[in-house]
Design a protein around this motif. Structure first.
Motif, mmCIF file in Angstrom:
data_model
loop_
_atom_site.group_PDB
_atom_site.id
_atom_site.type_symbol
_atom_site.label_atom_id
_atom_site.label_comp_id
_atom_site.label_asym_id
_atom_site.label_seq_id
_atom_site.Cartn_x
_atom_site.Cartn_y
_atom_site.Cartn_z
ATOM 1 N N ALA A 1 -3.932 30.668 -23.514
ATOM 2 C CA ALA A 1 -3.321 29.645 -24.857
ATOM 3 C C ALA A 1 -1.353 29.479 -24.367
ATOM 4 C CB ALA A 1 -2.765 30.104 -25.353
ATOM 5 N N ILE A 2 -1.468 28.476 -24.053
ATOM 6 C CA ILE A 2 -0.320 28.413 -23.311
ATOM 7 C C ILE A 2 1.099 27.761 -24.139
ATOM 8 C CG2 ILE A 2 1.300 26.994 -21.193
ATOM 9 C CD1 ILE A 2 -2.215 26.175 -20.043
ATOM 10 N N GLN A 3 2.508 28.646 -23.776
ATOM 11 C CA GLN A 3 3.796 28.402 -24.616
ATOM 12 C C GLN A 3 4.988 28.072 -23.613
ATOM 13 O OE1 GLN A 3 4.000 31.622 -27.255
ATOM 14 N NE2 GLN A 3 5.764 30.458 -28.616
ATOM 15 N N ALA A 4 5.593 27.921 -23.771
ATOM 16 C CA ALA A 4 7.077 27.528 -22.759
ATOM 17 C C ALA A 4 8.427 28.460 -23.205
ATOM 18 C CB ALA A 4 7.344 25.655 -23.068
ATOM 19 N N GLY A 5 8.474 29.392 -22.119
ATOM 20 C CA GLY A 5 8.972 29.531 -23.146
ATOM 21 C C GLY A 5 10.785 29.549 -22.468
ATOM 22 N N GLU A 6 11.360 28.229 -21.944
ATOM 23 C CA GLU A 6 11.613 27.784 -21.867
ATOM 24 C C GLU A 6 12.210 26.297 -22.060
ATOM 25 O OE1 GLU A 6 14.352 28.468 -18.434
ATOM 26 O OE2 GLU A 6 12.998 30.198 -18.528
ATOM 27 N N LYS A 7 12.981 25.800 -22.807
ATOM 28 C CA LYS A 7 13.098 23.920 -23.347
ATOM 29 C C LYS A 7 12.945 23.157 -21.938
ATOM 30 C CE LYS A 7 15.673 20.559 -25.568
ATOM 31 N NZ LYS A 7 14.821 19.382 -26.090
ATOM 32 N N GLY A 8 12.653 22.256 -21.783
ATOM 33 C CA GLY A 8 11.929 21.383 -20.265
ATOM 34 C C GLY A 8 11.181 22.217 -19.696
ATOM 35 N N SER A 9 10.283 22.906 -19.972
ATOM 36 C CA SER A 9 9.849 24.126 -18.763
ATOM 37 C C SER A 9 8.607 22.866 -18.173
ATOM 38 C CB SER A 9 8.985 25.176 -19.607
ATOM 39 O OG SER A 9 9.920 26.254 -19.379
ATOM 40 N N LYS A 10 7.863 23.367 -17.858
ATOM 41 C CA LYS A 10 6.568 22.065 -16.579
ATOM 42 C C LYS A 10 5.850 22.902 -15.926
ATOM 43 C CE LYS A 10 9.471 17.875 -15.927
ATOM 44 N NZ LYS A 10 10.127 17.127 -15.284
ATOM 45 N N LEU A 11 4.683 22.655 -16.270
ATOM 46 C CA LEU A 11 3.464 23.834 -15.831
ATOM 47 C C LEU A 11 2.973 22.728 -14.957
ATOM 48 C CD1 LEU A 11 2.192 26.547 -15.609
ATOM 49 C CD2 LEU A 11 0.498 25.980 -17.698
ATOM 50 N N LEU A 12 2.401 22.811 -13.839
ATOM 51 C CA LEU A 12 1.063 22.680 -12.662
ATOM 52 C C LEU A 12 0.178 22.991 -12.686
ATOM 53 C CD1 LEU A 12 0.467 20.173 -10.585
ATOM 54 C CD2 LEU A 12 1.556 22.226 -9.097
ATOM 55 N N VAL A 13 -0.921 22.346 -13.798
ATOM 56 C CA VAL A 13 -2.410 23.059 -13.693
ATOM 57 C C VAL A 13 -2.908 22.489 -12.644
ATOM 58 C CG1 VAL A 13 -4.275 22.759 -15.351
ATOM 59 C CG2 VAL A 13 -1.691 23.120 -15.803
ATOM 60 N N MET A 14 -3.830 23.064 -11.934
ATOM 61 C CA MET A 14 -5.039 22.932 -10.279
ATOM 62 C C MET A 14 -6.527 23.315 -10.860
ATOM 63 S SD MET A 14 -2.288 23.528 -7.415
ATOM 64 C CE MET A 14 -1.655 25.211 -8.574
ATOM 65 N N ALA A 15 -7.619 22.143 -9.853
ATOM 66 C CA ALA A 15 -8.651 22.159 -11.649
ATOM 67 C C ALA A 15 -9.198 22.418 -10.520
ATOM 68 C CB ALA A 15 -9.106 21.388 -12.671
ATOM 69 N N ASP A 16 -10.682 22.938 -9.991
ATOM 70 C CA ASP A 16 -11.674 22.368 -9.186
ATOM 71 C C ASP A 16 -12.700 21.726 -9.646
ATOM 72 O OD1 ASP A 16 -13.034 24.243 -10.446
ATOM 73 O OD2 ASP A 16 -13.516 25.524 -9.404
ATOM 74 N N TYR A 17 -12.465 20.987 -10.203
ATOM 75 C CA TYR A 17 -13.479 19.865 -10.561
ATOM 76 C C TYR A 17 -12.586 18.566 -10.769
ATOM 77 C CZ TYR A 17 -17.260 22.585 -10.331
ATOM 78 O OH TYR A 17 -18.235 23.366 -9.914
ATOM 79 N N SER A 18 -12.718 16.885 -10.603
ATOM 80 C CA SER A 18 -12.692 15.781 -10.907
ATOM 81 C C SER A 18 -12.983 15.716 -12.511
ATOM 82 C CB SER A 18 -12.869 15.134 -10.368
ATOM 83 O OG SER A 18 -12.429 14.956 -8.594
ATOM 84 N N LEU A 19 -11.735 14.853 -13.078
ATOM 85 C CA LEU A 19 -11.938 14.280 -14.336
ATOM 86 C C LEU A 19 -13.560 13.926 -14.381
ATOM 87 C CD1 LEU A 19 -10.494 14.542 -16.661
ATOM 88 C CD2 LEU A 19 -9.277 12.623 -16.490
ATOM 89 N N GLY A 20 -14.255 14.244 -15.814
ATOM 90 C CA GLY A 20 -15.143 13.715 -16.163
ATOM 91 C C GLY A 20 -16.225 13.896 -14.730
ATOM 92 N N GLU A 21 -16.345 14.379 -14.484
ATOM 93 C CA GLU A 21 -17.272 14.966 -13.119
ATOM 94 C C GLU A 21 -19.051 16.380 -13.596
ATOM 95 O OE1 GLU A 21 -17.845 17.793 -8.701
ATOM 96 O OE2 GLU A 21 -16.041 17.190 -9.539
ATOM 97 N N ILE A 22 -18.104 17.339 -14.504
ATOM 98 C CA ILE A 22 -18.466 18.243 -15.962
ATOM 99 C C ILE A 22 -17.933 17.703 -17.007
ATOM 100 C CG2 ILE A 22 -19.476 19.364 -13.414
ATOM 101 C CD1 ILE A 22 -17.919 21.787 -14.430
ATOM 102 N N ASP A 23 -19.087 18.077 -17.947
ATOM 103 C CA ASP A 23 -19.163 18.707 -19.608
ATOM 104 C C ASP A 23 -18.641 19.682 -19.666
ATOM 105 O OD1 ASP A 23 -17.903 17.905 -22.106
ATOM 106 O OD2 ASP A 23 -19.998 18.006 -22.686
ATOM 107 N N ASP A 24 -17.218 20.614 -19.371
ATOM 108 C CA ASP A 24 -16.897 21.986 -19.747
ATOM 109 C C ASP A 24 -15.412 22.086 -20.088
ATOM 110 O OD1 ASP A 24 -17.392 24.397 -18.576
ATOM 111 O OD2 ASP A 24 -15.565 24.608 -16.711
#
Length: 140
Positions: free
Chosen positions: A105-128
């Motif tokens: 569950a992700i909540q910004a602490g300040e207006k305008g906050s930006k979070l980089l998310v990185m994943a180890d599977y390509s989009l659509g590679e698995i159903d997870d």
């Protein structure tokens, strides 16, 4: 069992400006990246989880509170769970590693906050992709 951990970054400053770095993070498993910008600081994006995929989070601007719950039974998760809470900001290039088997569950602490998310599977590679209502877990 892998547990969430923060790879500490750092910051160097001199007369030329600032250098924000993370020499402790190995990005070799990353296959895709995207950014999250919540609509406001009251909105909580969650609960979303992955049985197989791992995630890495790094704040590019502002700050975020990221709550994590380990799921043992994905078909019927316990409604009462231990919540791990991480406060991360953009002062250093800290990276929070979320192993497979967690919801977030992700909540910004300040207006305008930006979070980089990185994943180890390509989009659509698995159903997870598993989603639960925000009020599903009783101890948020």
């Amino acid at each position: 069992m892998a547990i969430p951990e923060i790879f500490e970054g750092g910051k160097y400053s001199d007369e030329r400006g600032n250098l924000i770095f993370n020499n402790n993070f190995n990005a070799s498993e990353i296959k895709r990246m995207y950014c999250i910008e919540n609509a406001d600081t009251e909105f909580i994006r969650g609960w979303t989880g992955h049985k197989i995929e791992q995630r890495w989070f790094s704040v590019l601007q502002g700050s975020f509170v990221i709550r994590l719950i380990k799921i043992d039974n994905w078909e019927k998760p316990s409604r009462v769970s231990n919540v791990l809470t991480f406060d991360i900001d953009s002062e250093k290039l800290n990276v929070l590693h979320v192993p497979k088997g967690y919801v977030s569950a992700i909540q910004a602490g300040e207006k305008g906050s930006k979070l980089l998310v990185m994943a180890d599977y390509s989009l659509g590679e698995i159903d997870d992709d598993f989603r639960f209502p925000l009020d599903y877990f009783e101890n948020l």
